[in-house]
Write an enzyme that holds these catalytic residues in place. Structure first.
Site, PDB file in Angstrom:
ATOM      1  CD  GLU A   1      -2.798  -1.159  -0.088  1.00 51.22           C
ATOM      2  OE1 GLU A   1      -3.172  -0.105  -0.631  1.00 51.22           O
ATOM      3  OE2 GLU A   1      -3.052  -2.290  -0.556  1.00 51.22           O
TER       4      GLU A   1
ATOM      5  CD1 TRP B   1      -1.260  -0.683  -3.755  1.00 52.03           C
ATOM      6  CD2 TRP B   1      -1.814   0.412  -5.639  1.00 52.03           C
ATOM      7  NE1 TRP B   1      -1.878  -1.571  -4.611  1.00 52.03           N
ATOM      8  CE2 TRP B   1      -2.233  -0.927  -5.766  1.00 52.03           C
ATOM      9  CE3 TRP B   1      -2.054   1.293  -6.696  1.00 52.03           C
ATOM     10  CZ2 TRP B   1      -2.870  -1.404  -6.908  1.00 52.03           C
ATOM     11  CZ3 TRP B   1      -2.691   0.818  -7.844  1.00 52.03           C
ATOM     12  CH2 TRP B   1      -3.085  -0.518  -7.939  1.00 52.03           C
TER      13      TRP B   1
ATOM     14  CD1 TRP C   1     -18.925  12.180 -18.449  1.00 56.74           C
ATOM     15  CD2 TRP C   1     -19.348  10.559 -16.963  1.00 56.74           C
ATOM     16  NE1 TRP C   1     -17.741  11.513 -18.196  1.00 56.74           N
ATOM     17  CE2 TRP C   1     -17.975  10.516 -17.280  1.00 56.74           C
ATOM     18  CE3 TRP C   1     -19.847   9.631 -16.051  1.00 56.74           C
ATOM     19  CZ2 TRP C   1     -17.095   9.588 -16.722  1.00 56.74           C
ATOM     20  CZ3 TRP C   1     -18.980   8.703 -15.487  1.00 56.74           C
ATOM     21  CH2 TRP C   1     -17.614   8.684 -15.827  1.00 56.74           C
TER      22      TRP C   1
ATOM     23  CG  ASN D   1      -8.934   1.670   0.046  1.00 57.84           C
ATOM     24  OD1 ASN D   1      -8.844   2.604  -0.743  1.00 57.84           O
ATOM     25  ND2 ASN D   1      -8.775   0.406  -0.325  1.00 57.84           N
TER      26      ASN D   1
ATOM     27  CD1 TRP E   1     -13.489   9.941 -14.390  1.00 64.37           C
ATOM     28  CD2 TRP E   1     -12.136  10.959 -12.929  1.00 64.37           C
ATOM     29  NE1 TRP E   1     -12.396  10.423 -15.085  1.00 64.37           N
ATOM     30  CE2 TRP E   1     -11.545  11.043 -14.206  1.00 64.37           C
ATOM     31  CE3 TRP E   1     -11.458  11.525 -11.860  1.00 64.37           C
ATOM     32  CZ2 TRP E   1     -10.317  11.669 -14.439  1.00 64.37           C
ATOM     33  CZ3 TRP E   1     -10.234  12.158 -12.081  1.00 64.37           C
ATOM     34  CH2 TRP E   1      -9.674  12.220 -13.359  1.00 64.37           C
TER      35      TRP E   1
ATOM     36  CD1 TRP F   1     -11.376  10.388  -6.505  1.00 66.24           C
ATOM     37  CD2 TRP F   1     -13.357   9.707  -7.298  1.00 66.24           C
ATOM     38  NE1 TRP F   1     -12.309  10.558  -5.515  1.00 66.24           N
ATOM     39  CE2 TRP F   1     -13.535  10.160  -5.969  1.00 66.24           C
ATOM     40  CE3 TRP F   1     -14.464   9.231  -7.984  1.00 66.24           C
ATOM     41  CZ2 TRP F   1     -14.785  10.137  -5.332  1.00 66.24           C
ATOM     42  CZ3 TRP F   1     -15.702   9.215  -7.355  1.00 66.24           C
ATOM     43  CH2 TRP F   1     -15.857   9.665  -6.047  1.00 66.24           C
TER      44      TRP F   1
HETATM   45  C1  LIG Z   1     -11.727   7.085  -4.802  1.00 69.46           C
HETATM   46  C2  LIG Z   1     -10.490   7.040  -3.929  1.00 69.46           C
HETATM   47  C3  LIG Z   1      -9.856   8.227  -3.561  1.00 69.46           C
HETATM   48  C4  LIG Z   1      -8.710   8.194  -2.750  1.00 69.46           C
HETATM   49  N1  LIG Z   1      -8.116   9.382  -2.400  1.00 69.46           N
HETATM   50  C5  LIG Z   1      -6.998   9.365  -1.644  1.00 69.46           C
HETATM   51  C6  LIG Z   1      -6.358  10.575  -1.276  1.00 69.46           C
HETATM   52  O1  LIG Z   1      -6.761  11.682  -1.645  1.00 69.46           O
HETATM   53  N2  LIG Z   1      -5.256  10.494  -0.476  1.00 69.46           N
HETATM   54  C7  LIG Z   1      -4.743   9.297  -0.046  1.00 69.46           C
HETATM   55  O2  LIG Z   1      -3.733   9.276   0.675  1.00 69.46           O
HETATM   56  N3  LIG Z   1      -5.313   8.137  -0.427  1.00 69.46           N
HETATM   57  C8  LIG Z   1      -6.424   8.121  -1.185  1.00 69.46           C
HETATM   58  N4  LIG Z   1      -7.015   6.937  -1.530  1.00 69.46           N
HETATM   59  C9  LIG Z   1      -6.362   5.669  -1.164  1.00 69.46           C
HETATM   60  C10 LIG Z   1      -6.775   5.053   0.182  1.00 69.46           C
HETATM   61  O3  LIG Z   1      -8.160   5.001   0.301  1.00 69.46           O
HETATM   62  C11 LIG Z   1      -6.207   5.805   1.395  1.00 69.46           C
HETATM   63  O4  LIG Z   1      -4.818   6.000   1.232  1.00 69.46           O
HETATM   64  C12 LIG Z   1      -6.411   5.006   2.681  1.00 69.46           C
HETATM   65  O5  LIG Z   1      -7.779   4.749   2.884  1.00 69.46           O
HETATM   66  C13 LIG Z   1      -5.865   5.808   3.853  1.00 69.46           C
HETATM   67  O6  LIG Z   1      -6.103   5.151   5.061  1.00 69.46           O
HETATM   68  P1  LIG Z   1      -4.904   4.490   5.877  1.00 69.46           P
HETATM   69  O7  LIG Z   1      -3.830   5.478   6.079  1.00 69.46           O
HETATM   70  O8  LIG Z   1      -5.493   3.871   7.087  1.00 69.46           O
HETATM   71  O9  LIG Z   1      -4.407   3.388   4.862  1.00 69.46           O
HETATM   72  P2  LIG Z   1      -3.569   2.048   5.059  1.00 69.46           P
HETATM   73  O10 LIG Z   1      -4.395   0.934   4.552  1.00 69.46           O
HETATM   74  O11 LIG Z   1      -3.047   1.930   6.425  1.00 69.46           O
HETATM   75  O12 LIG Z   1      -2.380   2.240   4.023  1.00 69.46           O
HETATM   76  C14 LIG Z   1      -1.118   2.818   4.397  1.00 69.46           C
HETATM   77  C15 LIG Z   1      -0.782   3.955   3.480  1.00 69.46           C
HETATM   78  O13 LIG Z   1      -0.591   3.488   2.159  1.00 69.46           O
HETATM   79  C16 LIG Z   1      -1.063   4.464   1.230  1.00 69.46           C
HETATM   80  N5  LIG Z   1      -2.174   3.878   0.464  1.00 69.46           N
HETATM   81  C17 LIG Z   1      -3.041   2.934   0.858  1.00 69.46           C
HETATM   82  N6  LIG Z   1      -3.892   2.631  -0.140  1.00 69.46           N
HETATM   83  C18 LIG Z   1      -3.557   3.417  -1.174  1.00 69.46           C
HETATM   84  C19 LIG Z   1      -4.061   3.584  -2.492  1.00 69.46           C
HETATM   85  N7  LIG Z   1      -5.084   2.845  -2.963  1.00 69.46           N
HETATM   86  N8  LIG Z   1      -3.487   4.510  -3.283  1.00 69.46           N
HETATM   87  C20 LIG Z   1      -2.446   5.257  -2.857  1.00 69.46           C
HETATM   88  N9  LIG Z   1      -1.912   5.137  -1.613  1.00 69.46           N
HETATM   89  C21 LIG Z   1      -2.467   4.234  -0.791  1.00 69.46           C
HETATM   90  C22 LIG Z   1      -1.568   5.648   2.033  1.00 69.46           C
HETATM   91  O14 LIG Z   1      -0.532   6.595   2.117  1.00 69.46           O
HETATM   92  C23 LIG Z   1      -1.862   5.017   3.389  1.00 69.46           C
HETATM   93  O15 LIG Z   1      -1.774   5.931   4.461  1.00 69.46           O
HETATM   94  C24 LIG Z   1      -8.180   6.941  -2.333  1.00 69.46           C
HETATM   95  C25 LIG Z   1      -8.815   5.762  -2.717  1.00 69.46           C
HETATM   96  C26 LIG Z   1      -9.957   5.800  -3.490  1.00 69.46           C
HETATM   97  C27 LIG Z   1     -10.637   4.515  -3.887  1.00 69.46           C
END
Ligand SMILES: Cc1cc2nc3c(=O)[nH]c(=O)nc-3n(C[C@H](O)[C@H](O)[C@H](O)COP(=O)(O)OP(=O)(O)OC[C@H]3O[C@@H](n4cnc5c(N)ncnc54)[C@H](O)[C@@H]3O)c2cc1C
Length: 483
Positions: A284, A287, A315, A351, A369, A392
């Site tokens: 993650e 990612w 759309w 997420n 989106w 998105w």
């Molecule tokens: C529509 C949509 C919009 C999103 N917008 C954002 C946003 O603006 N900012 C953001 O940081 N994340 C975004 N995410 C990704 C993800 O949802 C969040 O990073 C995550 O929910 C943050 O919670 P956490 O720190 O507990 O994540 P954890 O599950 O603990 O993950 C650890 C870290 O990994 C990174 N990470 C995890 N999943 C993703 C992912 N899919 N993409 C990129 N990095 C990721 C983040 O930095 C996160 O803090 C988005 C996902 C979706 C589906």
């Protein structure tokens, strides 16, 4: 005598901060500066929730700097002019900053670097990512568009190159400006004067869910690595559980570095010796790197589809009322409403639920989106140009390694699978708190008499027919050329 300026942006920490470390190593006095640049606000597209977080983050950072003998100097206005003025007032010999990687800021910073080089020595560093966006590329030098090979290549480099996760230590002290230099500073503002916190109870309520700053980021990480990480692969999908790290806003504002997160997770071990749960977490973090790589190489994807076919996607028209009901969490679909209300109340959404609400907006309501991306950008405390656009576009099926458009999440099945007892929905949609778990994800299926007693909206659209409409609309672009 040498005076160094360190310009802070998304790196509000002492540990693993190469710009700050270099300044402390090279200069006899160091000034730490934050600039509230109205242009930057537009460029890095800071939303309302992010501004509130930033206010608290700056306060916490100023406190950390004071513990080292320094403090944060806040300026306002055009960054280049503010830095030029400061460098002249202090006869600065060096200016340092850690790089930001969104396309508009890259262009802006290039101009600033060129201008400042005329008057002083400028040095910039990578503190925001493990890999520079131009480093982890395919063998032919082009960027990956699929995550798994990107991860494999990253894991290989992490295993063979231990220096990548070496952290710059926090400085023991930061040599402060002398009294004469302090007197020369003009137009310095306090953090409160920057006015990032609106006079609305919403901001206090939202921040009551968070502890901001470097110390909190570090303790959040260690708490997560003690327990939740050991069930991360499963637990991260259950929105009612605290199964994820909640580090995203800390990472966005640079209160903690991704290097620090990975170095602590790896504890000197190789990527291949991590448990499955630990590896899923490491992925993650990578990612996030992938997201930055994508906007660096495909800068237009901040607001335009990577898959060009979607530029012609038809759309729905006149969607304002649907957008408003989605934003307010009043769609009549419990898991969607729970997510949207969690977002508004806390500045964060789980997420799994982000994917569900995005799919619902894009596919069931046929709203572009970009509309959802903008709302998230304004309301998330972790709003991040790269990760948000990627999330998105992933949901829309138009991005790199995206879910195919025809994969329309069924919010009822998602709820029944990932929120089995309905605890998440009941927490955020109290109107459904007494509804049996059989109906909590589809209250419209309740017997009529019970349904009438609920103070909860009927669904905005029928899930089955709106799904068919989305698939029919997609058929029109399906066969056309992708790029
Ligand atoms: C529509 C949509 C919009 C999103 N917008 C954002 C946003 O603006 N900012 C953001 O940081 N994340 C975004 N995410 C990704 C993800 O949802 C969040 O990073 C995550 O929910 C943050 O919670 P956490 O720190 O507990 O994540 P954890 O599950 O603990 O993950 C650890 C870290 O990994 C990174 N990470 C995890 N999943 C993703 C992912 N899919 N993409 C990129 N990095 C990721 C983040 O930095 C996160 O803090 C988005 C996902 C979706 C589906």
């Amino acid at each position: 005598m040498s005076t160094g300026i360190v310009w802070f942006r998304q790196d509000l920490r002492l540990t693993d901060n190469p710009a700050l470390q270099k300044a402390c190593d090279e200069c006899t006095t160091v000034v730490c500066v934050f600039i509230d640049d109205p242009l930057e606000q537009t460029l890095s597209q800071l939303g309302e929730a992010s501004r509130v977080w930033l206010h608290h983050s700056l306060k916490a950072f100023d406190k950390s700097l004071r513990s080292k003998g320094s403090s944060l100097v806040c300026l306002t206005g055009d960054s280049r002019h503010a830095l030029e003025r400061l460098a002249t007032e202090l006869s600065a010999t060096h200016i340092y900053w850690n790089r930001c990687y969104d396309p508009v800021t890259i262009e802006r910073d290039k101009g600033i670097k060129t201008a400042l080089k005329e008057i002083t020595k400028v040095e910039t560093f990578n503190a925001m990512l493990v890999f520079e966006p131009w480093e982890n590329l395919k063998g032919d030098g082009t960027p990956y568009r699929v995550f798994t090979p990107f991860w494999k290549a990253a894991a290989k480099v992490l295993d063979s190159n231990v220096e990548l996760l070496q952290l710059a230590a926090a400085p023991a002290t930061i040599p402060p400006l002398n009294a004469g230099q302090l007197k020369k500073l003009s137009d310095v503002k306090t953090i409160d004067e920057l006015g990032f916190v609106p006079d609305k109870p919403w901001a206090d309520q939202m921040m009551s869910h968070w502890e901001v700053g470097e110390m909190s980021a570090i303790s959040t990480l260690s708490h997560f690595l003690e327990e939740p990480v050991h069930d991360y692969a499963q637990g991260r999908n259950i929105p009612a559980q605290s199964g994820t790290s909640k580090l995203s806003a800390h990472l966005h504002f640079g209160e903690i570095s991704p290097r620090y997160v990975l170095a602590t997770l790896f504890e000197g071990k190789s990527a291949t010796s991590l448990t499955d749960d630990q590896e899923t977490f490491a992925k993650e973090i990578v990612w996030r790197e992938f997201a930055y790589c994508l906007i660096f190489h495909f800068p237009h994807t901040i607001d335009q589809p990577l898959d060009k076919r979607f530029a012609k996607f038809e759309w729905a028209k006149e969607t304002k009322e649907h957008e408003r009901r989605w934003q307010l969490g009043q769609t009549g679909v419990p898991i969607v409403d729970a997510g949207m209300r969690e977002l508004y109340a806390t500045g964060w959404m789980h997420n799994r639920v982000r994917m569900v609400v995005a799919s619902y907006l894009i596919k069931n309501l046929l709203v572009p989106w970009q509309v959802g991306e903008r709302w998230f950008r304004n309301t998330l405390v972790d709003a991040d140009l790269a990760s948000n656009a990627m999330g998105w576009q992933w949901s829309a099926g138009s991005g790199a390694d995206a879910a195919p458009f025809f994969r329309v999440f069924n919010p009822v099945l998602q709820g029944e699978k990932f929120d089995k007892s309905g605890a998440y929905v009941r927490r955020w949609v109290p109107e459904l708190s007494n509804v049996d778990k059989k109906f909590v994800h589809q209250p419209w299926a309740l017997p009529e008499a019970q349904r009438k007693l609920l103070d909860y909206p009927e669904p905005l659209v029928d899930l089955k027919t709106s799904r068919v409409r989305a698939l029919d609309t997609f058929q029109k672009i399906k066969g056309t050329k992708k790029v």
